[in-house]
Design an enzyme around this catalytic site. Structure first.
Site, short mmCIF file in Angstrom:
data_model
loop_
_atom_site.label_atom_id
_atom_site.label_comp_id
_atom_site.label_asym_id
_atom_site.label_seq_id
_atom_site.Cartn_x
_atom_site.Cartn_y
_atom_site.Cartn_z
CG ASP A 440 -1.90 1.17 1.17
OD1 ASP A 440 -2.96 1.01 0.57
OD2 ASP A 440 -1.57 2.25 1.74
CG LEU A 441 2.06 5.36 -2.59
CD1 LEU A 441 3.55 5.19 -2.33
CD2 LEU A 441 1.83 5.88 -4.01
CG ASP A 483 -3.43 3.58 -2.13
OD1 ASP A 483 -4.37 2.75 -2.19
OD2 ASP A 483 -3.16 4.22 -1.09
#
Length: 583
Positions: A440-441, A483
């Site tokens: 996960d960004l 994301d």
């Protein structure tokens, strides 16, 4: 004498005259026919043998190059006395051993002369260090000559006196960061098996050999003619073409070798004489291994002149029957071709025609009609086949697009779902584990809100580049949505997953994304990972997702492997952005 008798007498004269003319023509043209046929046949045979030999060799070369570029092995060879690095390097060598065709590897270290080897039976699994190379030993000359020549790849047949084996060795140079030679690694292919399976065609009258630029014989079904360790010898040592052909033919073959290396021709042929027998030699250059292939065809055995006597006899008998039954077959010159043409039309209408010749024999106007129809039918079939091919090609392209994320070029969720299912089935079948890493960004929403969606898209593209730089070529990465990204690792183990996660964190932290207003944005990942062995993708994804959620709860910028309670990789990031809230 009635008309029937006169026609019979005329038929007899025509038979005798035709037979005599054919006999002379056959004897005159036989040599030309044999030559033209043989030249075409030898070209196809050379190309076939070339592919048949190259395919297994190129596979082993690719694996050997991967071994030579392994960071684990290169780190070890730069500090060869470090026992920890040695242990890790030997584990890496053992992993490659299982992938090589004959299940063996070797590694010779330039710094200390240590020679490591293990075979398919794992005979030396507890002690891979077999001996220490000595520059004064003739049997070790190959290694020091290889280092001296500073070549990247050498393929040679050589007996190893220490190990008591003779193999087709693939030698790859290992180089350090500054290009210095650290050692030589590769694998050995069983010589007898390779000759039987790939070099010896098994067809009577056809012999294949492979030689180097000096004409030294590298592969040949008669092993006594092979020039072992040829690249350590002088140009006139060992077994060469000169021992098989005379000096005139040898010069012609060397001229062809020069032309093949510097021209676009794939195959060239020349007639040579070996032990008093005439052969047609077809030659091709193999730049992948820097060898030449020579295929020798014994024309007397493959196409003896006696076959043409049979042709003459058959022709004479057919001519006799044709003339005697002339009036009977005359009525069929039109009826039979038209009937065959009718059958062909109905065959095309039923969709049974596949472009094959119609085999309708006719002459005159009927013959022209048949030929035009055959040409039209073939063009129609080819057009339809071409259309079907284009439709299939377009369908496959649409399938690829439907499984690819348009922004990042990675797999999309649909493509990754299919990939995970296939890999989990393979893992269950082979009793191996699949690594699943969920990424996960961090603070992606804030990047979009503050800098705009264009910068957010740039951030996602940068993430995809980071993933590609970290993964192996047979692993897969996908943009799962928004994301979130997903990675699967083939044949994974806990240490590998931990290493990949740490590299992902390290690489993304080193990236700086610049917005249009000049702000520099640093990014981090939250990562969850697990090892999956069952064929249930939902369970595996849930475990990785739970680990990701725990990593985010722990403050992001870290990773957590399923089964562990404490995240790893946490590191304070010194931001280059104008907005500290993103970090």
């Amino acid at each position: 004498m009635n008309l029937k008798a006169r026609l019979s007498f005329l038929a007899l004269l025509l038979i005798l005259a035709s037979a005599s003319a054919v006999w002379v023509a056959v004897q005159t043209l036989a040599e030309r026919i044999i030559t033209e046929w043989a030249q075409r046949y030898v070209e196809k045979q050379v190309l076939y043998d070339k592919e048949r030999v190259l395919q297994p060799l190129l596979r082993e070369i690719v694996l050997a190059r991967q071994l030579a570029s392994s960071p684990v092995v290169l780190d070890w060879l730069q500090t060869p006395d470090d026992i920890v690095l040695e242990y890790q390097g030997l584990r890496e060598l053992e992993r490659y051993r299982q992938a090589f065709r004959n299940g063996n590897y070797f590694l010779a270290v330039a710094a200390n002369g240590h020679y490591y080897y293990n075979n398919a039976e794992n005979e030396f699994g507890s002690d891979q260090l077999r001996y220490i190379l000595n520059q004064r030993e003739p049997g070790d000359r190959w290694f020091y000559e290889f280092l001296k020549q500073d070549r990247d790849l050498v393929i040679n047949v050589n007996p190893d006196m220490h190990l008591g084996v003779t193999k087709l060795w693939i030698d790859i140079m290992l180089r350090g960061p500054d290009g210095q030679s650290l050692g030589v690694a590769g694998t050995g292919i069983n010589l007898s098996g390779f000759l039987n399976d790939f070099v010896d065609s098994g067809e009577e009258g056809i012999t294949t050999m492979f030689v180097n630029h000096d004409g030294a014989i590298q592969l040949y079904r008669d092993q006594s003619m092979i020039d072992f360790a040829s690249y350590t010898k002088g140009a006139e040592e060992g077994n060469h073409l000169g021992k098989m052909v005379n000096s005139r033919d040898q010069a012609r073959l060397r001229e062809v070798m020069t032309q093949l290396e510097g021209s676009s021709h794939q195959v060239m042929s020349r007639f040579v004489e070996i032990h008093g027998k005439r052969y047609l030699a077809g030659m091709a250059y193999l730049p992948e291994v820097d060898w030449y292939e020579i295929t020798l065809m014994d024309l007397e055995q493959l196409l003896p002149m006696s076959l043409f006597n049979t042709i003459l006899l058959v022709f004479s008998v057919c001519l006799l029957i044709t003339i005697l039954l002339f009036q009977l077959v005359l009525g069929r010159w039109v009826v039979e071709p038209l009937s065959a043409l009718d059958r062909a039309i109905r065959s095309i209408r039923r969709g049974e025609y596949r472009g094959e010749p119609l085999n309708i024999h006719a002459s005159g106007e009927v013959g022209r009609l048949v030929r035009e129809f055959e040409l039209m039918s073939r063009e129609l079939f080819e057009a339809r086949a071409n259309l079907e091919f284009k439709v299939q090609e377009r369908t496959e392209a649409l399938n690829r697009l439907s499984q690819t994320d348009a922004l990042t070029g990675l797999l999309n969720r649909r493509g990754m779902d299919q990939k995970i299912l296939e890999e989990l089935k393979r893992c269950e079948r082979e009793a191996r584990a699949l690594g699943i890493i969920w990424i996960d960004l961090d603070y992606f929403k804030e990047i979009n809100d503050i800098y705009g969606h264009a910068v957010g898209d740039d951030a996602l593209v940068l993430v995809s580049q980071v993933l590609r730089s970290v993964l192996r070529e047979y692993d897969a990465a996908a943009r799962w949505g928004g994301d979130e990204f997903l990675i699967i690792l083939r044949d994974a183990e806990p240490l590998m997953i931990r290493s990949i996660c740490e590299r992902l964190l390290r690489v993304i932290r080193s990236q700086v994304l610049e917005s249009p207003n000049g702000a520099k944005i640093c990014m981090t990942f939250s990562i969850g990972a697990c090892l999956a062995q069952s064929s249930d993708p939902e369970t595996a994804l849930h475990r990785a997702d739970a680990a990701l959620y725990a990593a985010k709860e722990a403050g992001r910028n870290c990773y957590l492997i399923d089964g562990e309670t404490t995240p790893s990789g946490k590191q304070k990031l010194v931001s280059a952005s104008h907005d500290p809230n993103l970090h």
